[in-house]
Design a protein around this motif. Structure first.
Motif, PDB file in Angstrom:
ATOM      1  N   ARG A 168       0.713  -1.212  -0.081  1.00  0.00           N
ATOM      2  CA  ARG A 168      -0.179   0.144  -0.035  1.00  0.00           C
ATOM      3  C   ARG A 168       0.974   1.142   0.006  1.00  0.00           C
ATOM      4  O   ARG A 168       0.634   2.318  -0.832  1.00  0.00           O
ATOM      5  CB  ARG A 168      -0.941   0.077   1.433  1.00  0.00           C
ATOM      6  CG  ARG A 168      -1.865   1.262   1.118  1.00  0.00           C
ATOM      7  CD  ARG A 168      -2.822   1.164   2.516  1.00  0.00           C
ATOM      8  NE  ARG A 168      -3.518  -0.293   2.691  1.00  0.00           N
ATOM      9  CZ  ARG A 168      -3.612  -0.933   3.477  1.00  0.00           C
ATOM     10  NH1 ARG A 168      -2.939  -0.783   4.576  1.00  0.00           N
ATOM     11  NH2 ARG A 168      -4.316  -2.216   3.572  1.00  0.00           N
ATOM     12  N   ALA A 169       1.671   1.290   0.562  1.00  0.00           N
ATOM     13  CA  ALA A 169       2.741   2.310   0.965  1.00  0.00           C
ATOM     14  C   ALA A 169       3.565   2.421  -0.421  1.00  0.00           C
ATOM     15  O   ALA A 169       3.706   3.607  -0.960  1.00  0.00           O
ATOM     16  CB  ALA A 169       3.708   2.298   1.921  1.00  0.00           C
ATOM     17  N   ARG A 188       2.329   1.739  -3.299  1.00  0.00           N
ATOM     18  CA  ARG A 188       1.430   2.249  -4.493  1.00  0.00           C
ATOM     19  C   ARG A 188       1.196   3.602  -4.230  1.00  0.00           C
ATOM     20  O   ARG A 188       1.210   4.473  -5.296  1.00  0.00           O
ATOM     21  CB  ARG A 188       0.186   1.357  -4.121  1.00  0.00           C
ATOM     22  CG  ARG A 188      -0.278   1.014  -5.655  1.00  0.00           C
ATOM     23  CD  ARG A 188      -1.809  -0.032  -5.319  1.00  0.00           C
ATOM     24  NE  ARG A 188      -1.355  -0.972  -4.608  1.00  0.00           N
ATOM     25  CZ  ARG A 188      -2.062  -1.583  -3.449  1.00  0.00           C
ATOM     26  NH1 ARG A 188      -2.778  -1.117  -3.006  1.00  0.00           N
ATOM     27  NH2 ARG A 188      -1.737  -2.756  -3.011  1.00  0.00           N
ATOM     28  N   GLU A 189       1.014   4.187  -3.027  1.00  0.00           N
ATOM     29  CA  GLU A 189       0.932   5.603  -2.586  1.00  0.00           C
ATOM     30  C   GLU A 189       2.054   6.294  -3.224  1.00  0.00           C
ATOM     31  O   GLU A 189       1.978   7.468  -3.635  1.00  0.00           O
ATOM     32  CB  GLU A 189       0.745   5.709  -1.195  1.00  0.00           C
ATOM     33  CG  GLU A 189      -0.795   5.219  -0.719  1.00  0.00           C
ATOM     34  CD  GLU A 189      -0.693   5.319   0.792  1.00  0.00           C
ATOM     35  OE1 GLU A 189       0.031   5.986   1.612  1.00  0.00           O
ATOM     36  OE2 GLU A 189      -2.126   5.026   1.264  1.00  0.00           O
ATOM     37  N   GLU A 190       3.379   5.694  -3.053  1.00  0.00           N
ATOM     38  CA  GLU A 190       4.604   6.621  -3.392  1.00  0.00           C
ATOM     39  C   GLU A 190       4.455   6.631  -4.838  1.00  0.00           C
ATOM     40  O   GLU A 190       4.788   7.873  -5.580  1.00  0.00           O
ATOM     41  CB  GLU A 190       5.821   5.863  -3.152  1.00  0.00           C
ATOM     42  CG  GLU A 190       6.176   5.932  -1.496  1.00  0.00           C
ATOM     43  CD  GLU A 190       7.178   5.116  -1.035  1.00  0.00           C
ATOM     44  OE1 GLU A 190       7.904   4.591  -2.103  1.00  0.00           O
ATOM     45  OE2 GLU A 190       7.377   4.781   0.286  1.00  0.00           O
ATOM     46  N   ALA A 236       1.893   6.504  -6.798  1.00  0.00           N
ATOM     47  CA  ALA A 236       0.961   7.551  -7.341  1.00  0.00           C
ATOM     48  C   ALA A 236       1.474   9.137  -7.020  1.00  0.00           C
ATOM     49  O   ALA A 236       1.251   9.791  -7.959  1.00  0.00           O
ATOM     50  CB  ALA A 236      -0.275   7.161  -6.561  1.00  0.00           C
ATOM     51  N   ALA A 237       1.956   9.273  -5.978  1.00  0.00           N
ATOM     52  CA  ALA A 237       2.411  10.523  -5.566  1.00  0.00           C
ATOM     53  C   ALA A 237       3.562  11.077  -6.680  1.00  0.00           C
ATOM     54  O   ALA A 237       3.432  12.182  -7.047  1.00  0.00           O
ATOM     55  CB  ALA A 237       2.809  10.497  -4.247  1.00  0.00           C
ATOM     56  N   ARG A 291       1.822  11.851  -9.755  1.00  0.00           N
ATOM     57  CA  ARG A 291       1.206  13.281  -9.876  1.00  0.00           C
ATOM     58  C   ARG A 291       2.056  14.432  -9.761  1.00  0.00           C
ATOM     59  O   ARG A 291       1.960  15.394 -10.434  1.00  0.00           O
ATOM     60  CB  ARG A 291       0.299  13.458  -8.554  1.00  0.00           C
ATOM     61  CG  ARG A 291      -0.966  12.816  -8.405  1.00  0.00           C
ATOM     62  CD  ARG A 291      -1.677  13.012  -7.383  1.00  0.00           C
ATOM     63  NE  ARG A 291      -2.197  11.605  -6.689  1.00  0.00           N
ATOM     64  CZ  ARG A 291      -1.674  11.372  -5.399  1.00  0.00           C
ATOM     65  NH1 ARG A 291      -1.199  12.250  -4.684  1.00  0.00           N
ATOM     66  NH2 ARG A 291      -1.786  10.007  -5.243  1.00  0.00           N
TER      67      ARG A 291
END
Length: 168
Positions: free
Chosen positions: A130-131, A133-135, A137-138, A141
């Motif tokens: 999850r972490a 994936r968030e990295e 995605a960030a 962006r």
């Protein structure tokens, strides 16, 4: 005499006396045989077969060793053959126990160990994914915002193309 399963009006006093909470109060009575969930899952068939075989071999070996011991104490001529049989049985019993261990390991490798949802390792892996994936995605962006800013001005566009190895 009534049975423990007899819950009708004709149940005897003996059956009711065994169950402390189910007497004059008229509450529901528990039967003699009540299904309870197993504490451990059943062994796979090949592993169970090798375990039964090992138990039988060990039982026969212990019996032979006991007989050999008593024959040795009494000084019988059968002591020597029984001692040799007990030694051979020990070797075979060791093989039987190793067979159980190896069969279990092979079964686990072939069909996989069931992973429990409450497993600590599984939850840690899930958090790491999850972490990560968030990295990502960030990061996407952030790159998308920089590319749009760079594309807005002619100087920025040139920097963007040269950073990607484009115009010489």
């Amino acid at each position: 005499m009534g049975t423990y399963e007899d819950t009708g009006a004709g149940a005897s006093v003996h059956a009711g006396a065994v169950h402390a909470g189910a007497g004059a109060a008229g509450g529901p009575r528990r039967g003699l045989w009540q299904e309870e969930p197993a504490r451990r899952r059943r062994l796979p068939d090949p592993v169970r077969e090798s375990a039964v075989r090992a138990v039988l071999i060990v039982a026969v070996t212990l019996t032979a060793a006991t007989i050999a011991f008593f024959l040795t104490i009494t000084g019988s001529w059968l002591a020597l053959p029984m001692v040799l049989a007990a030694i051979a049985g020990t070797v075979v019993a060791t093989w039987g126990v190793l067979d159980v261990i190896i069969t279990r390991q092979i079964w686990n490798q072939r069909y996989g160990v069931v992973s429990e949802p409450s497993s600590t390792a599984r939850s840690l892996r899930r958090e790491r994914r999850r972490a990560h994936r968030e990295e990502r995605a960030a990061g996407r962006r952030g790159r998308a915002g920089r590319n749009r800013q760079a594309a807005g001005s002619p100087a920025g566009w040139a920097e963007h193309i040269s950073a990607r190895g484009g115009a010489n």
